[in-house]
Design a protein around this motif. Structure first.
Motif, PDB file in Angstrom:
ATOM      1  N   ASN A  57      -8.144   7.766   9.535  1.00 24.13           N
ATOM      2  CA  ASN A  57      -7.128   6.749   8.637  1.00 24.13           C
ATOM      3  C   ASN A  57      -6.928   7.576   7.178  1.00 24.13           C
ATOM      4  OD1 ASN A  57      -9.190   4.793  10.286  1.00 24.13           O
ATOM      5  ND2 ASN A  57      -6.776   4.851  10.599  1.00 24.13           N
ATOM      6  N   GLU A  59      -5.050   8.690   4.158  1.00 23.16           N
ATOM      7  CA  GLU A  59      -3.978   8.419   3.557  1.00 23.16           C
ATOM      8  C   GLU A  59      -3.890   9.445   2.103  1.00 23.16           C
ATOM      9  OE1 GLU A  59      -1.369   6.105   3.887  1.00 23.16           O
ATOM     10  OE2 GLU A  59      -2.218   5.253   5.865  1.00 23.16           O
ATOM     11  N   LYS A  60      -3.046   9.920   1.873  1.00 19.42           N
ATOM     12  CA  LYS A  60      -3.027  10.991   0.459  1.00 19.42           C
ATOM     13  C   LYS A  60      -1.381  10.819  -0.131  1.00 19.42           C
ATOM     14  CE  LYS A  60      -4.184  13.626  -2.773  1.00 19.42           C
ATOM     15  NZ  LYS A  60      -4.791  13.135  -3.917  1.00 19.42           N
ATOM     16  N   SER A  61      -1.314  10.345  -1.375  1.00 22.39           N
ATOM     17  CA  SER A  61      -0.083  10.747  -2.152  1.00 22.39           C
ATOM     18  C   SER A  61      -0.024  11.285  -3.173  1.00 22.39           C
ATOM     19  CB  SER A  61       0.378   9.292  -2.287  1.00 22.39           C
ATOM     20  OG  SER A  61       0.694   8.390  -1.102  1.00 22.39           O
ATOM     21  N   HIS A  78       5.193  10.268  -3.488  1.00 24.46           N
ATOM     22  CA  HIS A  78       5.361  11.189  -2.061  1.00 24.46           C
ATOM     23  C   HIS A  78       4.062  11.170  -1.178  1.00 24.46           C
ATOM     24  CE1 HIS A  78       6.876  14.144   0.693  1.00 24.46           C
ATOM     25  NE2 HIS A  78       5.840  15.165   0.272  1.00 24.46           N
ATOM     26  N   GLN A  79       4.262  10.382  -0.253  1.00 28.05           N
ATOM     27  CA  GLN A  79       3.080  10.446   0.807  1.00 28.05           C
ATOM     28  C   GLN A  79       2.785  11.637   1.549  1.00 28.05           C
ATOM     29  OE1 GLN A  79       2.720   6.895   3.230  1.00 28.05           O
ATOM     30  NE2 GLN A  79       0.626   7.138   3.476  1.00 28.05           N
ATOM     31  N   LEU A  93      -0.129  12.460   3.448  1.00 25.36           N
ATOM     32  CA  LEU A  93      -0.867  12.318   4.682  1.00 25.36           C
ATOM     33  C   LEU A  93      -0.852  10.974   5.150  1.00 25.36           C
ATOM     34  CD1 LEU A  93      -4.148  14.373   3.815  1.00 25.36           C
ATOM     35  CD2 LEU A  93      -2.079  14.922   5.231  1.00 25.36           C
ATOM     36  N   LYS A  94      -0.279  10.566   6.047  1.00 28.93           N
ATOM     37  CA  LYS A  94      -0.073   9.218   6.650  1.00 28.93           C
ATOM     38  C   LYS A  94      -1.093   8.708   7.909  1.00 28.93           C
ATOM     39  CE  LYS A  94       4.778   9.955   5.432  1.00 28.93           C
ATOM     40  NZ  LYS A  94       6.090  10.660   5.913  1.00 28.93           N
ATOM     41  N   ASP A  95      -1.909   8.214   7.538  1.00 27.45           N
ATOM     42  CA  ASP A  95      -2.997   7.516   8.521  1.00 27.45           C
ATOM     43  C   ASP A  95      -3.341   8.939   9.597  1.00 27.45           C
ATOM     44  OD1 ASP A  95      -4.267   5.736   9.590  1.00 27.45           O
ATOM     45  OD2 ASP A  95      -2.916   5.021  10.709  1.00 27.45           O
ATOM     46  N   GLY A 143       3.503  14.505   7.335  1.00 30.62           N
ATOM     47  CA  GLY A 143       2.240  13.882   7.231  1.00 30.62           C
ATOM     48  C   GLY A 143       1.715  13.365   8.150  1.00 30.62           C
ATOM     49  N   VAL A 144       1.974  13.316   9.511  1.00 34.32           N
ATOM     50  CA  VAL A 144       1.465  12.841  10.554  1.00 34.32           C
ATOM     51  C   VAL A 144       1.046  13.856  11.870  1.00 34.32           C
ATOM     52  CG1 VAL A 144       2.601  10.494  10.383  1.00 34.32           C
ATOM     53  CG2 VAL A 144       3.740  12.345  11.612  1.00 34.32           C
TER      54      VAL A 144
END
Lengths: 216, 250
Positions: B8, B10-12, B16-17, B19-21, B221-222
């Motif tokens: 899980n 997450e990185k912004s 701007h995100q 990495l999403k989960d 990012g996914v």
């Protein structure tokens, strides 16, 4: 006065010139590095104070700083003026030159690619190891030309010590010029400084060459 | 047992995100390739795995030992990251060799001054590694005296000299011309045959297909899709993957 007598007399003062030169380098080179690190501090208060100090030291004449260090303590606190004039001269010079060196170090440190830090970090180097083993040796290589510039200026700046009547070559030259009403001592002084700087440039050139074993 | 597990994540960067989960793990001996368009978050994922970037939330673990934990909704890292840094090595896109050190010193310095190992023992091991790469006559050269391909091979052996359990590659051939790419890919292939655990971010599709046990396709990012190379490259059902690969096969 015969030219040879003049040269011999001024050579006596050369010892004083060398004392200022070498002692200033001895203290200002490490002090400059410390100031550069403070200037790059992530704590805004530290970096701003350092930045302000550097701007004062660079923005006012060295002659003024020299007078401030030599006579300031007397006027401000009534401390008697030390008879050994070399101490205030070296203090003023070391602090002033540390400010200039700090900015040169900083430009060198800032020019290092981030990848060098990242490679060291992944390999597990500590922050101190990264700086001493990876960053600083490359910084020194990068800043040598600017350092040479500054050191050459230092040779000439030693003549400012005459303002607080510290006896170095230029002080003696001026004394002879006044007593003999002759321009010759200034010519001799000019030659002295030029030769001194030729040696400095030669030595620094050798050092640069020695460090030239890799491409940046 | 999985060597690396990221759950899980997450990185912004600012708003701007990137990495999403994201969740994935790497088992011992596995070779995982991460493919995807530029800006899809592949490199950021590697940089998070190697602590060059800090994650905003999620759990990273090496050998089931957590590096991060969530406390009051905040992601907290353990104090001693160096314990975990010993687990992995990272090969950069632009090598990042130390230019003022010789090839041998580049390799030897970290094992000696970071791990505190015996110098002569390390030297023998490093020479052995260089020999394997056919670079033993380059031991006393400086990086600037080597070709790009040689430099990248040196940076691979520099990472190997630390004896990592897992090796990460961040686009290892992107800074090389096609002729030099081959020699680097060959080295990675050989490592795969020796069962080295590796995660490779790459744009070399043929290579990823040939060398990987598993391919991860990332976009926006996914993780869009992951599976055996034949599945992802051969007969993917996913429209986005199809579209991306079509551009490569043109």
């Amino acid at each position: 006065m015969a030219l040879s007598t003049m040269v011999l007399k001024m050579l006596e003062g050369f010892e004083g010139t060398c004392a200022i030169f070498f002692l200033t380098l001895l203290f200002s080179l490490p002090l400059g590095l410390l100031v550069a690190l403070l200037r790059r501090s992530k704590l805004v208060i530290i970096s701003s104070i350092t930045k302000f100090c550097i701007s004062v030291l660079r923005g006012t004449p060295l002659m003024l700083q020299l007078i401030a260090v030599a006579y300031g303590p007397y006027y401000l606190f009534g401390v008697s003026i030390s008879r050994n004039k070399l101490i205030p001269v070296v203090i003023a010079f070391a602090i002033n030159y540390a400010a200039y060196f700090a900015e040169i170090y900083r430009s060198g440190i800032d020019s290092m690619p981030i990848g060098q830090y990242e490679a060291a970090e992944v390999l597990g180097y500590s922050k101190a190891q990264t700086f001493m083993k990876i960053i600083l040796p490359q910084v020194v290589r990068r800043i040598l030309p600017s350092m040479t510039n500054e050191i050459v200026t230092l040779v000439k700046d030693t003549s400012l010590a005459f303002t607080i009547s510290y006896v170095e070559m230029f002080t003696i030259g001026k004394q002879i010029a006044n007593s003999q009403t002759s321009f010759m001592p200034f010519v001799v002084a000019g030659v002295f400084y030029y030769v001194f700087n030729a040696v400095v440039a030669f030595v620094m050139g050798k050092v640069e060459k020695k460090m030239d074993y890799y491409d940046i | 047992m999985s060597i690396l597990s990221m759950q899980n994540i997450e990185k912004s960067f600012g708003k701007h995100q990137v990495l999403k989960d994201i969740s994935f793990s790497v088992d011992e001996g596995e070779v995982v390739s991460i493919i995807g368009p530029s800006g899809s978050g592949k490199s950021t994922l590697l940089r998070c795995a190697t602590f060059l970037e800090t994650i905003d939330s999620g759990v990273i673990a090496y050998n089931d030992k957590p590096v991060t934990s969530m406390q009051n909704g905040k992601c907290v890292y353990v104090k001693d990251l160096n314990e975990f840094r010993k687990c992995f090595g990272l090969v950069f896109q632009n090598f990042n060799l130390f230019p003022h050190y010789t090839v041998l010193k580049n390799m030897m310095d970290a094992p000696v001054s970071v791990l505190g190992r015996d110098k002569e023992e390390v030297r023998a091991e490093c020479m052995e590694l260089l020999k394997k790469m056919g670079l033993e006559d380059r031991a006393e050269f400086y990086p600037c005296q080597l070709s790009g391909g040689q430099q990248q091979r040196v940076s691979i052996v520099r990472a190997l000299a630390m004896k990592p359990q897992i090796l990460f590659f961040d686009e290892p051939t992107s800074a090389l011309d096609p002729e030099l790419t081959g020699e680097v890919l060959k080295v990675i292939k050989e490592l795969a045959e020796e069962n080295m655990t590796m995660v490779i971010v790459t744009h070399e599709m043929q290579f990823a297909r040939a060398v990987s046990d598993r391919v991860i396709f990332m976009d926006g990012g996914v993780i869009v899709e992951q599976g055996a190379p034949e599945e992802v490259f051969g007969n993917t059902e996913n429209e986005r993957t199809k579209q991306f690969l079509a551009n490569y096969n043109r």
